[in-house]
Structure formats: structure tokens, C-alpha cells
Design an enzyme around this catalytic site. Structure first.
Site, PDB file in Angstrom:
ATOM      1  N   GLN A  12       0.903  -1.547   0.127  1.00 28.06           N
ATOM      2  CA  GLN A  12       0.094  -0.055   0.137  1.00 28.06           C
ATOM      3  C   GLN A  12       0.692   0.828   0.036  1.00 28.06           C
ATOM      4  O   GLN A  12       0.527   2.524  -0.048  1.00 28.06           O
ATOM      5  CB  GLN A  12      -0.776  -0.123   1.499  1.00 28.06           C
ATOM      6  CG  GLN A  12      -2.042  -0.984   1.393  1.00 28.06           C
ATOM      7  CD  GLN A  12      -3.226  -1.116   2.453  1.00 28.06           C
ATOM      8  OE1 GLN A  12      -2.725  -0.461   3.329  1.00 28.06           O
ATOM      9  NE2 GLN A  12      -4.011  -1.670   2.254  1.00 28.06           N
ATOM     10  N   ASP A  31      -4.631 -12.070   1.877  1.00 20.68           N
ATOM     11  CA  ASP A  31      -6.013 -12.276   2.158  1.00 20.68           C
ATOM     12  C   ASP A  31      -7.052 -13.535   2.186  1.00 20.68           C
ATOM     13  O   ASP A  31      -8.446 -13.406   3.637  1.00 20.68           O
ATOM     14  CB  ASP A  31      -6.924 -10.892   1.251  1.00 20.68           C
ATOM     15  CG  ASP A  31      -6.446  -9.767   1.313  1.00 20.68           C
ATOM     16  OD1 ASP A  31      -5.575  -9.276   2.369  1.00 20.68           O
ATOM     17  OD2 ASP A  31      -7.375  -8.725   1.347  1.00 20.68           O
ATOM     18  N   ARG A  34      -2.562 -12.402  11.713  1.00 26.14           N
ATOM     19  CA  ARG A  34      -3.253 -13.292  11.047  1.00 26.14           C
ATOM     20  C   ARG A  34      -2.587 -14.501  10.957  1.00 26.14           C
ATOM     21  O   ARG A  34      -3.259 -15.667  10.733  1.00 26.14           O
ATOM     22  CB  ARG A  34      -3.385 -12.400   9.716  1.00 26.14           C
ATOM     23  CG  ARG A  34      -4.391 -11.611   9.607  1.00 26.14           C
ATOM     24  CD  ARG A  34      -5.230 -11.076   8.448  1.00 26.14           C
ATOM     25  NE  ARG A  34      -5.681 -10.329   8.096  1.00 26.14           N
ATOM     26  CZ  ARG A  34      -6.808  -9.754   7.150  1.00 26.14           C
ATOM     27  NH1 ARG A  34      -5.620  -9.819   5.854  1.00 26.14           N
ATOM     28  NH2 ARG A  34      -7.652  -9.140   7.433  1.00 26.14           N
TER      29      ARG A  34
END
Length: 433
Positions: free
Chosen positions: A178, A321, A352
Site C-alpha cells: 500500500q 487475504d 493473522r
């Protein structure tokens, strides 16, 4: 909805046709480019979620004329050709990584001084590589809490017409692509152009390719030679109309449900021509034993008879993701599932890798957690409450286990508001039907 959501277990094959919201990553990119374009841009298929509402709210706080219609999923943005309507203000980006990175970069190049605030979750996510580049370009950043993290006060560099030389910067994208997308997207504010040399081993990624493709669709060309990205002098965004694709990431949960039950799912308007990297997960489902077909309505996935799933070792760096989605399928595979090259997901909405290992262990499934990988062994999950760590993808993916295992409940289900606030309503209706 209560603080836990009890998943309805299915005892037969599912046969679903589903519609999912617009893509989060594309919605927030389109909002930024529309704000930097010259004139009115009408966006259709817009995702309305916590993340996109924070982005819309930030644009309004900066004085942009924004008209949003949640019923028709449309937004009209009036851009000022790279300028901002105000020279001071405060924005709140919530937990949206895209809003935090993209709007920080925009304000660093703008004229004026601005405060950027964020949720507690976003305050823990890395920002320093982007801050370092922006201060190197001349922006002044004051840390309001912890150095290297939001919240900040930022003084932008304003007009840079004093030099005709292209800006040259270096950037490490190992922690987040990003940062690169942010700099590329705001490059039309720099009329002399921008050259970004990537110093990390990772040079590219699926979300970078989305950024480049969308910039091109908005009229701004980019160049990439394998090491550096170049945004030539004088590029700008053209105002007009732009259709946002449905969210492939959201579609993958429903496709995975077909794999789990040996059933069939079509997600409307998901096509192989979509530019989102999570299409790779649909291809991965083929390796797990599913079959896929292109239909007029959208891609169809049919699970193997009896919901049989093959074990696999897979590099998921480019569609990470879906790590949690594959992790939810893994206990039902015929051999171990190993997911590699995912170290960066420790720095997202939650750690995660650790969250997946912890919650599968809570359900009685053996896992081996490594710094950038996880191995999950076949087993029979037991009933239990899955903790979600305020992470929308943990909530949505681990609900899938409940389709085959009785007694699975999802804690804090409404954390899915970040990207897909109606997810559990849609899931409940599909299961009831």
C-alpha cells in the site's frame, strides 16, 4: 446481532447464486483518483462499509464535494485537478489501511497543515516506510503519539514548481504494498513526475497491478522496469464515469463453501477478466479438487463429491487475504495444507498467522506456526467459539468451518462491517434457503 453468531451447519450440498458488494481496494483507489481528477466523476458499484465510509468522510472533511447514494451504490466526486479545497483540517481514517496510506501521501503533497487520526487498530499498523519517503520529499511530520505510527500532524510540500527535476525516491514494500500504491496514486500532484526505486526483495504484487491498471483507466500512464516505477511528468486523471468490480475477496468465501460441501456456487458478475488478485484463489480451488466454469451470470465453482479437499503446499504472497479462507478448508483436506510466504499478514488487522493457529488449535486442529508460514493438519474440528481479533477476514472465513461442524460460533461477527457488513445476513439467508 448478538456478540456471537451461531453458524448453521449444512447437511446437504449447497446450490447458491450470490451477489457481493463492490471491491474495497478498487473503491478506495477510485475515490482518491476521482478527488484528484479535474471535474465530476461518477463511481458506480461502490462498496459502502466502515473503510469506504471513513474514506468518504475524510474527503468531505477536506472540503471535497461528495454525493453518495448507498441505495444505488453510486458516488459523485468533484475533483480540483490535484488541488485540495482547504489548507488545514483533520481527518479520521478509522481502521482503513488504504485510507491511511493513500490520504497521508495526498496530504504530504498538498498545501497546508493537517491532522490524521485513526482507530487503535490502525495506530498499531506500520507507516514508517511511507513517512520516511514523504519527509524525504519535504513534508514535515509531527508524531502525536508513537513515533512511526498514526496519529500525526503533517505539513505538505505544496506547490513544487520551483524545480523541473523529477522526484527520485526509494521505498521498501516488504511490509505493505500500500505504501507504493499510495505514492503512485498521488503522483499526478507532482507535475515534474516521480521515480520510485524499490529496495526490498519484493518488487511487485497483485494490488500494485490493480493500482497501475486503474491509473491507466483514469488516463495516467505508469512504467515499470522490474525494479523502478516511473510516473512521467504531466500525467493527470480524467474525470468521467467509472464502474467498480464486485469484490473477488468476498466472493471467495462463498466459493470455498461450495468446496466444503461438494456443492455449487455462482457469484454474480465475477469474471476471469476482473483485475483483482484473489482470482488466484478460485484457480487454487481447482487444485483442491473443485471444478470451475464461466457462465453468463458469473464464475461457477463446484466442489468435489462429498466435499473432498486435497492437501497442498502453496505460496500465497500474492493473494494473502485468502490465507484464512484456505485455513478454514484445511482441516477437511486429505493431507496437510501448508501456506507459505505470508509473513506480512502478521502486520494487518491482526497477527493473522498467529490468529489462525490459535483459533484452529482451540477447535482441536493441529497447526505448526512459523514466521512466514503455517502448516495445518487434517482433523475433525470440535464445537467452540472462534475469536476474531476485530479482524473481518477471521470472522468471515472461520464461519465456513461451521457449515460442516456443529456448534461453531463466531465472536464479534459485526467486525465484518469493515468490508462486508451484510455478510452474516447473506450467509444466514443462503443457509435457510
Amino acid at each position: 446481532m448478538e456478540n456471537t453468531y451461531p453458524v448453521k451447519t449444512l447437511h446437504k450440498k449447497l446450490d447458491w447464486q450470490v451477489k457481493v458488494p463492490g471491491s474495497k481496494s478498487m473503491t478506495n483507489r477510485a475515490l482518491l483518483m476521482a478527488a484528484l481528477a479535474d471535474g465530476k466523476t461518477r463511481l458506480t458499484g461502490v462498496l459502502f462499509s466502515d473503510d469506504s465510509r471513513n474514506f468518504l468522510g475524510s474527503l468531505k472533511s477536506l472540503g471535497f464535494a461528495v454525493e453518495a447514494d448507498e441505495q444505488t451504490k453510486e458516488v459523485l466526486v468533484t475533483g480540483l485537478n490535484g488541488a485540495l479545497p482547504v489548507t488545514s483540517g483533520e481527518i479520521y481514517v478509522g481502521s482503513a489501511g488504504t485510507a491511511a496510506r493513500f490520504l497521508t501521501a495526498m496530504l504530504a503533497l498538498a498545501e497546508g497543515t493537517f491532522t490524521i487520526n485513526a482507530s487503535e487498530q490502525m495506530k498499531r499498523r506500520p507507516m514508517k516506510p511511507l513517512f520516511d519517503v514523504l519527509t524525504g520529499m519535504g513534508a514535515k511530520i509531527t508524531y502525536l503519539e508513537q513515533e512511526g505510527f498514526l496519529p500525526i500532524k503533517i505539513q505538505g510540500i505544496g506547490k513544487t514548481s520551483g524545480t523541473d527535476d523529477m522526484f527520485h525516491v526509494t521505498l521498501d514494500i516488504s511490509k505493505s504494498t500500500q505504501f507504493l500504491s499510495a505514492l503512485m496514486l498521488i503522483s499526478p500532484m507532482l507535475k515534474q513526475g516521480l521515480h520510485i526505486k524499490i529496495t526490498s526483495e519484493r518488487k511487485d504484487g497483485s494490488y500494485i497491478r490493480i493500482t497501475r491498471k486503474m491509473m491507466e483507466q483514469f488516463g495516467a500512464e505508469t512504467e515499470f522496469d522490474g525494479t523502478s516505477y516511473v510516473m512521467p511528468p504531466g500525467i493527470s486523471y480524467k474525470a468521467g464515469a467509472y464502474q467498480i468490480e464486485p469484490d473477488v475477496s468476498a466472493a471467495c468465501y462463498f466459493y470455498a463453501a461450495a468446496a466444503l460441501t461438494g456443492g455449487r456456487t455462482i457469484v454474480e458478475n465475477i469474471k476471469w477478466e476482473c483485475m483483482q488478485g484473489d482470482l488466484k484463489f478460485i484457480k487454487l480451488l481447482e487444485e483442491l479438487g473443485c471444478t470451475t466454469h464461466d457462465t453468463d451470470a458469473g464464475i461457477e465453482v463446484i466442489g468435489a463429491e462429498g466435499g473432498k479437499i486435497k492437501g497442498i503446499t502453496v505460496d500465497m504472497k500474492d493473494f494473502s487475504d485468502q490465507t484464512m479462507t484456505l485455513a478454514a478448508l484445511a482441516p477437511f483436506a486429505d493431507s496437510a495444507v501448508r501456506i507459505e510466504n505470508i509473513g506480512h499478514i502478521r502486520l494487518q488487522e491482526s497477527d493473522r498467522i498467529h490468529a489462525v493457529a490459535t483459533e484452529l488449535a482451540r477447535l482441536g486442529i493441529k497447526c505448526e506456526e512459523e514466521e512466514s508460514a503455517i502448516t495445518i493438519y487434517p482433523g475433525v474440528p470440535k464445537s467452540g467459539v472462534v475469536q476474531t481479533y476485530n479482524d473481518h477476514r477471521m470472522a468471515m472465513s472461520f464461519a465456513l468451518i461451521g457449515l460442516r461442524t456443529e456448534g461453531i460460533e463466531i465472536a464479534d461477527p459485526m467486525c465484518c462491517k469493515k468490508t462486508f457488513e451484510e455478510y452474516f445476513d447473506v450467509l444466514e439467508k443462503l443457509c435457510a434457503d
